[in-house]
Design a protein around this motif. Sequence first.
Motif, PDB file in Angstrom:
ATOM      1  N   TYR A  25      29.920  -5.815 -29.295  1.00 29.50           N
ATOM      2  CA  TYR A  25      31.072  -4.925 -29.373  1.00 29.50           C
ATOM      3  C   TYR A  25      32.121  -5.372 -28.374  1.00 29.50           C
ATOM      4  CZ  TYR A  25      33.607  -0.594 -28.291  1.00 29.50           C
ATOM      5  OH  TYR A  25      34.554   0.339 -28.018  1.00 29.50           O
ATOM      6  N   CYS A  26      33.260  -5.790 -28.874  1.00 31.27           N
ATOM      7  CA  CYS A  26      34.351  -6.177 -27.997  1.00 31.27           C
ATOM      8  C   CYS A  26      35.305  -4.998 -27.936  1.00 31.27           C
ATOM      9  CB  CYS A  26      35.055  -7.406 -28.560  1.00 31.27           C
ATOM     10  SG  CYS A  26      36.467  -7.863 -27.593  1.00 31.27           S
ATOM     11  N   SER A  27      35.283  -4.350 -26.802  1.00 36.26           N
ATOM     12  CA  SER A  27      36.002  -3.081 -26.728  1.00 36.26           C
ATOM     13  C   SER A  27      37.495  -3.277 -26.550  1.00 36.26           C
ATOM     14  CB  SER A  27      35.420  -2.278 -25.575  1.00 36.26           C
ATOM     15  OG  SER A  27      36.302  -1.295 -25.169  1.00 36.26           O
ATOM     16  N   ASN A  28      37.841  -3.938 -25.467  1.00 37.98           N
ATOM     17  CA  ASN A  28      39.245  -3.965 -25.080  1.00 37.98           C
ATOM     18  C   ASN A  28      39.692  -5.410 -24.949  1.00 37.98           C
ATOM     19  OD1 ASN A  28      41.741  -3.014 -23.960  1.00 37.98           O
ATOM     20  ND2 ASN A  28      40.944  -3.578 -21.950  1.00 37.98           N
ATOM     21  N   VAL A  29      40.792  -5.732 -25.561  1.00 39.10           N
ATOM     22  CA  VAL A  29      41.369  -7.064 -25.420  1.00 39.10           C
ATOM     23  C   VAL A  29      42.790  -6.880 -24.936  1.00 39.10           C
ATOM     24  CG1 VAL A  29      41.855  -9.232 -26.539  1.00 39.10           C
ATOM     25  CG2 VAL A  29      40.074  -7.773 -27.430  1.00 39.10           C
ATOM     26  N   THR A  30      43.134  -7.564 -23.901  1.00 41.73           N
ATOM     27  CA  THR A  30      44.491  -7.382 -23.431  1.00 41.73           C
ATOM     28  C   THR A  30      45.005  -8.648 -22.771  1.00 41.73           C
ATOM     29  OG1 THR A  30      45.942  -5.975 -22.150  1.00 41.73           O
ATOM     30  CG2 THR A  30      43.848  -6.489 -21.181  1.00 41.73           C
ATOM     31  N   GLY A  31      46.292  -8.717 -22.633  1.00 42.74           N
ATOM     32  CA  GLY A  31      46.912  -9.853 -21.974  1.00 42.74           C
ATOM     33  C   GLY A  31      47.364  -9.472 -20.582  1.00 42.74           C
ATOM     34  N   VAL A  32      47.447 -10.465 -19.724  1.00 41.88           N
ATOM     35  CA  VAL A  32      48.015 -10.253 -18.402  1.00 41.88           C
ATOM     36  C   VAL A  32      48.962 -11.410 -18.163  1.00 41.88           C
ATOM     37  CG1 VAL A  32      47.560  -9.886 -15.974  1.00 41.88           C
ATOM     38  CG2 VAL A  32      45.841  -9.253 -17.624  1.00 41.88           C
ATOM     39  N   ASP A  33      50.109 -11.075 -17.632  1.00 43.00           N
ATOM     40  CA  ASP A  33      51.083 -12.117 -17.356  1.00 43.00           C
ATOM     41  C   ASP A  33      51.053 -12.415 -15.868  1.00 43.00           C
ATOM     42  OD1 ASP A  33      53.135 -13.857 -17.410  1.00 43.00           O
ATOM     43  OD2 ASP A  33      54.713 -12.348 -17.517  1.00 43.00           O
ATOM     44  N   TRP A  34      50.857 -13.672 -15.540  1.00 45.52           N
ATOM     45  CA  TRP A  34      50.921 -14.087 -14.130  1.00 45.52           C
ATOM     46  C   TRP A  34      52.080 -15.051 -14.008  1.00 45.52           C
ATOM     47  CZ3 TRP A  34      47.788 -11.252 -11.239  1.00 45.52           C
ATOM     48  CH2 TRP A  34      46.617 -10.740 -11.805  1.00 45.52           C
ATOM     49  N   PRO A  35      53.227 -14.580 -13.571  1.00 46.61           N
ATOM     50  CA  PRO A  35      54.375 -15.491 -13.460  1.00 46.61           C
ATOM     51  C   PRO A  35      54.172 -16.502 -12.332  1.00 46.61           C
ATOM     52  CG  PRO A  35      55.006 -13.198 -13.056  1.00 46.61           C
ATOM     53  CD  PRO A  35      53.535 -13.234 -13.147  1.00 46.61           C
ATOM     54  N   SER A  69      41.346 -17.968 -30.928  1.00 53.26           N
ATOM     55  CA  SER A  69      41.214 -16.556 -31.281  1.00 53.26           C
ATOM     56  C   SER A  69      39.734 -16.181 -31.344  1.00 53.26           C
ATOM     57  CB  SER A  69      41.853 -16.310 -32.636  1.00 53.26           C
ATOM     58  OG  SER A  69      41.441 -15.083 -33.136  1.00 53.26           O
ATOM     59  N   LEU A  70      39.409 -15.017 -30.852  1.00 53.64           N
ATOM     60  CA  LEU A  70      38.022 -14.557 -30.947  1.00 53.64           C
ATOM     61  C   LEU A  70      37.839 -13.559 -32.089  1.00 53.64           C
ATOM     62  CD1 LEU A  70      36.915 -14.231 -27.234  1.00 53.64           C
ATOM     63  CD2 LEU A  70      36.963 -16.212 -28.717  1.00 53.64           C
ATOM     64  N   THR A  71      38.868 -13.418 -32.917  1.00 58.69           N
ATOM     65  CA  THR A  71      38.732 -12.516 -34.062  1.00 58.69           C
ATOM     66  C   THR A  71      37.607 -12.923 -35.008  1.00 58.69           C
ATOM     67  OG1 THR A  71      41.078 -12.082 -33.880  1.00 58.69           O
ATOM     68  CG2 THR A  71      40.024 -11.397 -35.903  1.00 58.69           C
ATOM     69  N   PRO A  72      37.388 -14.224 -35.239  1.00 58.07           N
ATOM     70  CA  PRO A  72      36.237 -14.571 -36.086  1.00 58.07           C
ATOM     71  C   PRO A  72      34.913 -14.127 -35.478  1.00 58.07           C
ATOM     72  CG  PRO A  72      37.732 -16.419 -35.898  1.00 58.07           C
ATOM     73  CD  PRO A  72      38.209 -15.396 -34.939  1.00 58.07           C
ATOM     74  N   VAL A  73      34.857 -13.948 -34.189  1.00 64.21           N
ATOM     75  CA  VAL A  73      33.609 -13.507 -33.559  1.00 64.21           C
ATOM     76  C   VAL A  73      33.518 -11.985 -33.582  1.00 64.21           C
ATOM     77  CG1 VAL A  73      32.202 -13.689 -31.495  1.00 64.21           C
ATOM     78  CG2 VAL A  73      33.790 -15.518 -32.086  1.00 64.21           C
ATOM     79  N   TRP A  74      34.581 -11.337 -33.103  1.00 68.31           N
ATOM     80  CA  TRP A  74      34.619  -9.877 -33.119  1.00 68.31           C
ATOM     81  C   TRP A  74      35.856  -9.451 -33.889  1.00 68.31           C
ATOM     82  CZ3 TRP A  74      33.825 -12.157 -28.132  1.00 68.31           C
ATOM     83  CH2 TRP A  74      32.526 -12.007 -27.641  1.00 68.31           C
ATOM     84  N   ARG A  75      35.640  -8.757 -34.945  1.00 71.38           N
ATOM     85  CA  ARG A  75      36.776  -8.326 -35.757  1.00 71.38           C
ATOM     86  C   ARG A  75      37.697  -7.381 -34.986  1.00 71.38           C
ATOM     87  NH1 ARG A  75      37.941  -6.925 -41.249  1.00 71.38           N
ATOM     88  NH2 ARG A  75      40.192  -6.743 -41.100  1.00 71.38           N
ATOM     89  N   HIS A 132      29.487  -3.830 -40.010  1.00 70.08           N
ATOM     90  CA  HIS A 132      30.926  -4.084 -39.983  1.00 70.08           C
ATOM     91  C   HIS A 132      31.616  -3.218 -38.957  1.00 70.08           C
ATOM     92  CE1 HIS A 132      30.830  -6.334 -43.785  1.00 70.08           C
ATOM     93  NE2 HIS A 132      31.993  -6.783 -43.370  1.00 70.08           N
ATOM     94  N   ALA A 133      31.200  -1.945 -38.931  1.00 72.11           N
ATOM     95  CA  ALA A 133      31.870  -1.007 -38.037  1.00 72.11           C
ATOM     96  C   ALA A 133      31.721  -1.445 -36.592  1.00 72.11           C
ATOM     97  CB  ALA A 133      31.297   0.385 -38.242  1.00 72.11           C
ATOM     98  N   VAL A 134      30.523  -1.896 -36.219  1.00 81.05           N
ATOM     99  CA  VAL A 134      30.301  -2.328 -34.837  1.00 81.05           C
ATOM    100  C   VAL A 134      31.147  -3.553 -34.547  1.00 81.05           C
ATOM    101  CG1 VAL A 134      28.614  -3.300 -33.275  1.00 81.05           C
ATOM    102  CG2 VAL A 134      28.005  -1.359 -34.688  1.00 81.05           C
ATOM    103  N   ASN A 135      31.135  -4.499 -35.457  1.00 79.37           N
ATOM    104  CA  ASN A 135      31.880  -5.722 -35.207  1.00 79.37           C
ATOM    105  C   ASN A 135      33.375  -5.465 -35.117  1.00 79.37           C
ATOM    106  OD1 ASN A 135      33.107  -8.547 -36.460  1.00 79.37           O
ATOM    107  ND2 ASN A 135      31.406  -8.763 -35.024  1.00 79.37           N
ATOM    108  N   ALA A 136      33.843  -4.492 -35.867  1.00 79.11           N
ATOM    109  CA  ALA A 136      35.271  -4.201 -35.830  1.00 79.11           C
ATOM    110  C   ALA A 136      35.635  -3.267 -34.694  1.00 79.11           C
ATOM    111  CB  ALA A 136      35.720  -3.603 -37.151  1.00 79.11           C
ATOM    112  N   GLY A 137      34.681  -2.936 -33.858  1.00 78.52           N
ATOM    113  CA  GLY A 137      35.007  -2.159 -32.667  1.00 78.52           C
ATOM    114  C   GLY A 137      35.350  -0.719 -32.959  1.00 78.52           C
ATOM    115  N   LEU A 138      34.924  -0.194 -34.095  1.00 79.72           N
ATOM    116  CA  LEU A 138      35.193   1.199 -34.376  1.00 79.72           C
ATOM    117  C   LEU A 138      34.367   2.070 -33.437  1.00 79.72           C
ATOM    118  CD1 LEU A 138      36.614   0.039 -36.739  1.00 79.72           C
ATOM    119  CD2 LEU A 138      35.548   1.693 -38.213  1.00 79.72           C
TER     120      LEU A 138
END
Lengths: 245, 397, 251
Positions: free
Chosen positions: A58-68, A136-142, B239-245
């Motif tokens: 489960y990939c909960s939070n994805v975010t960017g950080v800018d370091w100028p 991109s890690l979308t193929p790993v975690w939707r 699917h739900a777990v993988n999509a972070g629902l």
Amino acid sequence: METVQQLRDRLAARFPAARVELVLNPGVAAEHSLRLDAALGRDIALFLRDDPALRLDYCSNVTGVDWPDKEITDVVKTTVPDPAGGPPKIVEEKSVHVQPGCLEAVYHLYSMSLKHGPVVIRLRTGNRADAVTLPSLTPVWRSCDFQEREIFDLFGIVFAGHPDLRRLLMWDEFKDHPMRKDYVEPDDYEWEPTAHGAVLERAKAHQLAAVAGVVDPGQSSANPPKAAPGSTTPATTAPVKEAKP
Amino acid sequence: MSCSDFNDLDAELTAFGHPGGSSVRAVHDQFHGDLLEVSMGPQHPSTHGVFRMVATLDGEQIVKLKPVFGYLHRNHEKIAENTTYLGSMPYTDRLDYLCSMSTNWAYALAVEKLSGQAVPDRAQYLRIIMAELTRLVNHACLVGFLFNDLGTSFTPLLYAFREREKIIDLFEALSGSRMMCNYQRFGGCRVDPTPEWLAAARTLVENFPRFLDEYERMLTGNEIMLARTQGIGRLDPAHAVNAGLTGPVLRASGVDYDLRKVDGYGFYPRFDFRVPLGAQGDTYDRYMLRILEMRESVKILVQAFRDLPGGPIMDPKAKLRSFRPKAGEAYGRLEGPKGELGFYLISDGTPNPYRYRVRPPSLINLTLLEEMCLGHTIADAVVILGSIDIVLGEVDR
Amino acid sequence: MLGSGIINGLIVTAKNFVGSYHDPKRMVTVEYPEQRTVLPENYRNFPFLISENATDPMGTLRCVACQICEKECPPQCIIIEKSKDKKPDASGKPQLYPAVFGIDTSVCMSCQICVEVCPFDAIKMDQVFEIAATDRFHDLFLTREKLAKPNSYYHQIHPTEAAEVDGRLNTERKAAEEKAKAAAAAKAAAAAAKSVPVAGVADPGPASPRPATPIQPASAPAAPATSPVPKPQDEPRSSPAGEGGPANPAS
Ligand code: SF4
Ligand code: SF4
């Protein structure tokens, strides 16, 4: 669950080609993170997801950080012996070097099946201008789908391998990346009666621009500038002067 | 209908109004043949705000559905990075404006994690009371709106709103505002409820199951409702777990993941409650799960009123002004009524956060909207969207 | 039986429909604006400034123009300009006052942070909510004249809170007076012991008069700061009065 240090060692053994650094978090929360080699980021992510001891599904939070870019002043102290035989002088040499900036994507991973986490992983781009591609890690975690689109939109990190990389929140024709620290807001400033401090500075600049626009000969005189409240109010500092006896 | 008909239709529609983006247009797909692309929203009453989805229809069936976001975008994160830690608190009310109490708590939780701020016992209990009352508000609203989406215009919604009104009157009496409560602070809560308030809240909570029974008698057995929701918008757990629902949508698919149990934040480990789970993952399960969660929330509330200790509501060390956490970062999350609501903060030791990020459950729960809607009709898509439970203030931030 | 669910539901609505004619508790709506509900005491809408005295609101604003609220207000909708001169406050101490105090209520989000951060209890939340206006810039921008409301009004809308605030202020003022008294006594003793006049060396309080050419507050109808009776008259309060001693202890 194993500690981040153990995990780092295990990853280093499993992926000898990859550079995996431990990023210590000096704060109270002490959630340390791992900075992964961007080139092997997706392989490592797959490993993290499928490893039976971790199962970070489960990939909960994805975010960017800018370091100028950051200017760092180094002070080098050297002791120069006085040729005249006096006491040696201490000469301070200041040199400014620029620590190059980068963009960073931060992923917070948890395991729903084993109920542990978080493992925080970070990927860094080469710089903030042209080398802004990360895998991109979308193929790993939707779940990274919309969040990576948002980062692409607001920070300008290009995620290679993302199935549908478009802007998420801003419109498609929008040019800049608003969450970057050096983002300059467009001058569509609305007049406010309470402007002070930084807002007032911007308001003043805006009014100067507006005044300059009036004398601009290029403008058609048949089309007088709109009497916006901002341009008709000369003093933004004290819009309501009180009548004093 | 031949292809040329479609083109005529397209031309007609284009001439009819919007030259750039007509809301319906014909498209051609090599695989499906002639299709119709319908743009729903952003001013559509069934999209729960200014959400837009572009659905491609083959006959009546949805073959493609793309959500479009950003109509309510105000860059909350940038605003928060330019203001103090305290100054962002009232802005968090505006994220999920139905559940400001739990959004406040999520933010306070993250900042407390970042700064190591302790919270007194009474405040912990009050937070749980507020969060669970918010859950009741949210789920009651959601169920009402879901029936609105199903076409039972307004009666179920008003029944739900009647109950919601009582709870937000309580919020108003306590915090001063019905929806923008701005109640939590780093290290405690802002106002201490009076004994009369607690008595009123307790009466309300004790009567709440009566409302649920009435509501269920009115609607749960309704044959039209069953036909419209059962087997619609199936979501399988992998699917739900993988999509972070997260939240009720995930649990309706049978995945046991409730942060109140998993993280045990606040004083939740002291409470005795169960986590309801669905079996099918369809719209009906998502509806029933909300009803069951409300019943569990009532249980938690009864325990909280029983055990509420006395004492201060603010930690004496807590600072209101010139609050500067040590440099570092923290990710704090809690089980909001809509799912995992998280705040990721990076501090560089200044009064403003260096990075402030909201993990919006509403946005991420929409990840699988397309998959859930495929093969269903537009009318079902509306119901599926309603059962996911989004608030656009949070989706677009 | 198919359809029994629907019939059950209809029974519920029918019960509620008929019941609403008999049971006033089932009627949950009110006919605004003819009928009104009672606002809860904690209800907040937009801020207002407290003045001690209803007859002279501008002269007796409790606000000392410290600009903390201006800085902390999240949407930055307060504007304050400090006065050039000083006026005595309720305890007779000369204080700055806001020459300009404005709140743009079309920007204000009623968050109450200004109230929470104000160290002088000078700004509180109002309960006026019928504020529809046609001009955003003039009607919704509240100047200090529109913002100033007497303390008695505060007692009327937030009785509990106001009583608590007044009690606190009174004890604080008493304590300050006693301290000033003690300081004056100590000073007098020291002066007597040394027999060297040290008047007005360090204490910028009421004990040290301003320079011989007092700057008259331009817009202050109240007594000038150097007057021996600097305390503005107080209107009767509902809470136990007690601010200000019988005489200015320091002078
Ligand atoms: S209530 Fe909030 S927004 Fe309004 S003036 Fe006070 S601090 Fe500013
Ligand atoms: S209202 Fe209070 S915080 Fe604001 S300037 Fe006046 S005294 Fe200071």
